[in-house]
Design a protein around this motif. Structure first.
Motif, short mmCIF file in Angstrom:
data_model
loop_
_atom_site.label_atom_id
_atom_site.label_comp_id
_atom_site.label_asym_id
_atom_site.label_seq_id
_atom_site.Cartn_x
_atom_site.Cartn_y
_atom_site.Cartn_z
N LEU A 4 43.64 36.82 22.69
CA LEU A 4 45.01 36.97 23.10
C LEU A 4 46.13 35.68 23.35
O LEU A 4 47.16 35.58 23.69
CB LEU A 4 45.28 37.88 24.56
CG LEU A 4 44.38 39.12 24.60
CD1 LEU A 4 44.48 39.60 26.05
CD2 LEU A 4 44.97 40.01 23.70
N LEU A 47 50.10 34.83 22.51
CA LEU A 47 50.99 36.00 22.40
C LEU A 47 52.03 36.02 23.93
O LEU A 47 51.79 35.36 24.87
CB LEU A 47 50.23 37.01 22.41
CG LEU A 47 49.42 37.52 21.42
CD1 LEU A 47 48.37 38.71 21.47
CD2 LEU A 47 50.07 37.36 19.88
N SER A 48 53.29 36.55 23.66
CA SER A 48 54.20 36.78 24.82
C SER A 48 54.08 38.30 25.13
O SER A 48 53.92 39.34 24.43
CB SER A 48 55.57 36.24 24.17
OG SER A 48 55.56 35.08 23.61
N LEU A 99 55.58 44.40 23.76
CA LEU A 99 54.46 43.72 23.41
C LEU A 99 54.85 42.92 22.14
O LEU A 99 55.46 43.29 21.51
CB LEU A 99 53.38 44.74 23.26
CG LEU A 99 52.83 45.56 24.29
CD1 LEU A 99 51.70 46.64 23.79
CD2 LEU A 99 52.49 44.60 25.47
N ASP A 100 54.10 41.68 22.36
CA ASP A 100 54.57 40.84 20.98
C ASP A 100 54.15 41.30 19.76
O ASP A 100 53.19 41.90 19.36
CB ASP A 100 53.68 39.69 21.30
CG ASP A 100 53.95 38.37 20.29
OD1 ASP A 100 54.51 38.61 19.12
OD2 ASP A 100 54.16 37.02 21.05
N ARG A 151 53.70 40.30 16.76
CA ARG A 151 53.07 39.64 16.14
C ARG A 151 51.57 40.00 16.24
O ARG A 151 50.70 39.77 15.55
CB ARG A 151 52.99 38.20 16.25
CG ARG A 151 54.56 37.43 15.96
CD ARG A 151 54.41 36.06 16.37
NE ARG A 151 54.28 35.88 17.93
CZ ARG A 151 53.71 34.90 18.48
NH1 ARG A 151 53.50 33.72 17.68
NH2 ARG A 151 53.54 34.89 19.89
N ALA A 152 51.23 40.79 17.51
CA ALA A 152 49.92 41.10 17.91
C ALA A 152 49.38 42.20 16.92
O ALA A 152 50.16 43.07 16.61
CB ALA A 152 50.02 41.65 19.29
N SER A 153 47.98 42.07 16.86
CA SER A 153 47.50 43.20 15.96
C SER A 153 47.41 44.54 17.17
O SER A 153 47.56 44.32 18.28
CB SER A 153 45.97 42.92 15.83
OG SER A 153 44.99 42.84 16.88
N GLN A 213 45.12 43.87 19.74
CA GLN A 213 45.40 43.01 20.92
C GLN A 213 46.41 43.59 21.78
O GLN A 213 46.62 43.48 22.93
CB GLN A 213 46.02 41.80 20.23
CG GLN A 213 45.11 40.91 19.50
CD GLN A 213 45.94 39.81 18.70
OE1 GLN A 213 47.08 39.93 18.06
NE2 GLN A 213 45.52 38.36 18.74
N ARG A 214 47.46 44.68 21.08
CA ARG A 214 48.36 45.10 21.88
C ARG A 214 47.69 46.15 22.82
O ARG A 214 48.13 46.35 23.86
CB ARG A 214 49.15 45.84 21.08
CG ARG A 214 50.23 45.09 20.07
CD ARG A 214 51.39 45.95 19.52
NE ARG A 214 51.01 47.03 18.53
CZ ARG A 214 50.81 46.90 17.42
NH1 ARG A 214 51.26 45.66 17.04
NH2 ARG A 214 50.57 47.61 16.51
#
Length: 201
Positions: free
Chosen positions: A55, A58-59, A81-82, A84-86, A89-90
């Motif tokens: 993680l 990430l923001s 949730l960011d 850019r995250a997969s 990851q989310r």
């Protein structure tokens, strides 16, 4: 699932500085300035792992409200949730921030230990800087927060969300704007707070 995230944190809400939700010189203060808290919280994860899911970088952000006079003062909140995250990851971040993975979340996140209404979980374009005394946050189409400077007082101030065990700094916001469904507000000259965090479970 074992997890740990650490990094920097800042928030702003519609309370006058110093926010009464904090501890001031080690003493709890009391009710929100206006009885209803409207605010934004943000985290920049500098190092993070949930199980095998990385993680780092990430923001995360939230828009929140609660009413001191409502029994139990339940939180209404939107989780950003960011973008850019997969998907993996989310899912991990959502599980941490909703309290599903327990651990430190149940000591630092009032919305996780209280009754609360999660309005939405939104993947979003999150831009932020946690540079001390110049923090800013933008969540595209929904949130904008900018910090003007530190609060001028000399008190020692701590906050439950990053943790009373770590130092932080009371701030003054130049802009606090949210427009997202039931959460919609605009303020200037209200409180902010910057610190670090280190959560695990």
């Amino acid at each position: 699932m074992a997890w740990r995230i650490r990094g920097t944190y800042f928030e702003s809400c519609n309370c006058d500085p110093i926010c009464p939700c904090r501890r001031v010189d080690g003493v709890a203060v009391g009710r929100s300035t206006h009885g209803v808290c409207l605010g934004v919280l943000s985290w920049a994860i500098e190092d993070g792992l949930a199980g095998t899911v990385d993680l780092t970088g990430l923001s995360v952000a939230m828009a929140i409200s609660f009413d001191d006079d409502e029994p139990g003062s339940p939180w209404t909140w939107v989780l950003y949730l960011d973008g850019r995250a997969s998907e993996e990851q989310r899912a991990a971040i959502e599980s941490i921030y909703t309290g599903e993975l327990a651990g430190d979340a149940l000591e630092h996140f009032p919305w996780a230990w209280k009754a609360s209404e999660l309005v939405a979980v939104r993947p979003a374009d999150i831009e932020l800087s946690h540079e001390p005394r110049r923090q800013w946050l933008r969540v595209r189409d929904h949130v904008s927060v900018t910090i003007r400077d530190r609060y001028a007082g000399l008190e020692t101030v701590t906050c439950v969300i990053p943790g009373h065990d770590r130092g932080g700094e009371e701030l003054v916001a130049n802009e606090l704007h949210v427009d997202d469904g039931p959460l919609a507000f605009d303020y200037s000259g209200v409180c902010g707070y910057g610190s670090t965090f280190d959560y695990s479970g």
